[in-house]
Write an enzyme that holds these catalytic residues in place. Sequence first.
Site, PDB file in Angstrom:
ATOM      1  N   HIS A  95       0.668  -0.993   0.104  1.00  0.00           N
ATOM      2  CA  HIS A  95      -0.092   0.020   0.149  1.00  0.00           C
ATOM      3  C   HIS A  95       0.933   1.346   0.064  1.00  0.00           C
ATOM      4  O   HIS A  95       2.033   1.219   0.632  1.00  0.00           O
ATOM      5  CB  HIS A  95      -0.971   0.057   1.295  1.00  0.00           C
ATOM      6  CG  HIS A  95      -1.948   1.042   1.189  1.00  0.00           C
ATOM      7  ND1 HIS A  95      -1.759   2.191   1.383  1.00  0.00           N
ATOM      8  CD2 HIS A  95      -3.102   1.026   0.785  1.00  0.00           C
ATOM      9  CE1 HIS A  95      -2.873   3.001   1.054  1.00  0.00           C
ATOM     10  NE2 HIS A  95      -3.977   2.136   0.685  1.00  0.00           N
ATOM     11  N   GLU A 167      -3.725   2.244  -7.453  1.00  0.00           N
ATOM     12  CA  GLU A 167      -4.346   3.353  -6.566  1.00  0.00           C
ATOM     13  C   GLU A 167      -3.360   4.573  -6.697  1.00  0.00           C
ATOM     14  O   GLU A 167      -2.156   4.558  -6.171  1.00  0.00           O
ATOM     15  CB  GLU A 167      -3.876   2.910  -5.001  1.00  0.00           C
ATOM     16  CG  GLU A 167      -5.074   1.655  -4.509  1.00  0.00           C
ATOM     17  CD  GLU A 167      -5.265   1.801  -3.084  1.00  0.00           C
ATOM     18  OE1 GLU A 167      -6.559   1.724  -2.932  1.00  0.00           O
ATOM     19  OE2 GLU A 167      -4.337   1.636  -2.332  1.00  0.00           O
ATOM     20  N   GLY A 173      -7.368   9.361  -0.142  1.00  0.00           N
ATOM     21  CA  GLY A 173      -7.863  10.266   0.922  1.00  0.00           C
ATOM     22  C   GLY A 173      -7.587  11.792   0.797  1.00  0.00           C
ATOM     23  O   GLY A 173      -7.807  12.480   1.504  1.00  0.00           O
ATOM     24  N   GLY A 233     -11.021   2.762   1.075  1.00  0.00           N
ATOM     25  CA  GLY A 233     -10.556   3.142   2.195  1.00  0.00           C
ATOM     26  C   GLY A 233     -12.013   3.758   2.896  1.00  0.00           C
ATOM     27  O   GLY A 233     -12.670   3.187   3.513  1.00  0.00           O
TER      28      GLY A 233
HETATM   29  C1  PEP Z   1      -6.955   3.270   0.190  1.00  0.00           C
HETATM   30  O1  PEP Z   1      -6.076   3.699   1.021  1.00  0.00           O
HETATM   31  O2  PEP Z   1      -6.596   2.127  -0.293  1.00  0.00           O
HETATM   32  C2  PEP Z   1      -7.899   4.199  -0.388  1.00  0.00           C
HETATM   33  C3  PEP Z   1      -8.326   3.922  -1.566  1.00  0.00           C
HETATM   34  O3  PEP Z   1      -8.496   5.271   0.380  1.00  0.00           O
HETATM   35  P1  PEP Z   1      -9.744   6.194   0.041  1.00  0.00           P
HETATM   36  O4  PEP Z   1     -10.874   5.299  -0.715  1.00  0.00           O
HETATM   37  O5  PEP Z   1     -10.115   6.706   1.505  1.00  0.00           O
HETATM   38  O6  PEP Z   1      -9.006   7.073  -1.030  1.00  0.00           O
END
Ligand code: PEP
Length: 250
Positions: A95, A167, A173, A233
């Site tokens: 991650h 991602e 976030g 997330g």
């Molecule tokens: C994550 O950290 O894997 C993520 C996708 O977070 P968020 O959905 O809050 O952006």
Amino acid sequence: MRRKLVAGNWKMHGSRRFVEQTLQSIRSETEGQDAVDMAICPTLVHLPLAEAALSGSQIALGAQNVHAATEGAFTGEVSAPMLKEFSVRYVIVGHSERRQLNGETDEQVAKKFAAVLAVKMIPILCVGESLQQREQGITHQVVLSQLDAVLDRSGIEVFSQAVIAYEPIWAIGTGITATPEQAQEVHGNIRRHLAERDGAAAENCQILYGGRVKAANAAELFGQPDIDGGLVGGASLKADEFASICESAS
Ligand code: PEP
């Protein structure tokens, strides 16, 4: 036909009460939802509680991190066989928060990926570029080199039983989501890259999108041909929001 997967990454959130109540609500709100794979990744200390709360449900348990070694003098770490004992099915590796805040390298991530597969759990390999890298026009080089570190160690065949999560760091976030077209472009490249080595593995591999997925944008993202669900997330901390995202994937 690939199934879609929606996996909630709870990060460092929750309490005993929150875990029990939220999982109970997610269970009831996703009752009968068998067209989509679902998973929740709570903190390590909440795994036993979550295991009990999800017992007999269609929602799998996931972990957010693992150590590459089986056991040893690694204070504060947890191994893949230890996670396996708590019915963990998925383990997130690489991650971006761990790459950035804990300095995890591609090589360490590749070792963790292999350790997860060695005990027949499913790694969710996170890859993604920073905003600066996107602006420099090197998104694809960054993402594919993160992927190559794992391909070189574990080979292509295992990607039939592995999950990749694209991602973009600038969308985690932050309130910004990649457009479905931006996400699809990278997902398509990832799948083509896998297909150059093995067509079947590329076809079977679930490639999730992560970065501000919510009920309001999930259907459009999941409608893209190479987006096979989401790593979620913040929105996975709300049972109704998580259930709606799963509904969009079905
Ligand atoms: C994550 O950290 O894997 C993520 C996708 O977070 P968020 O959905 O809050 O952006």
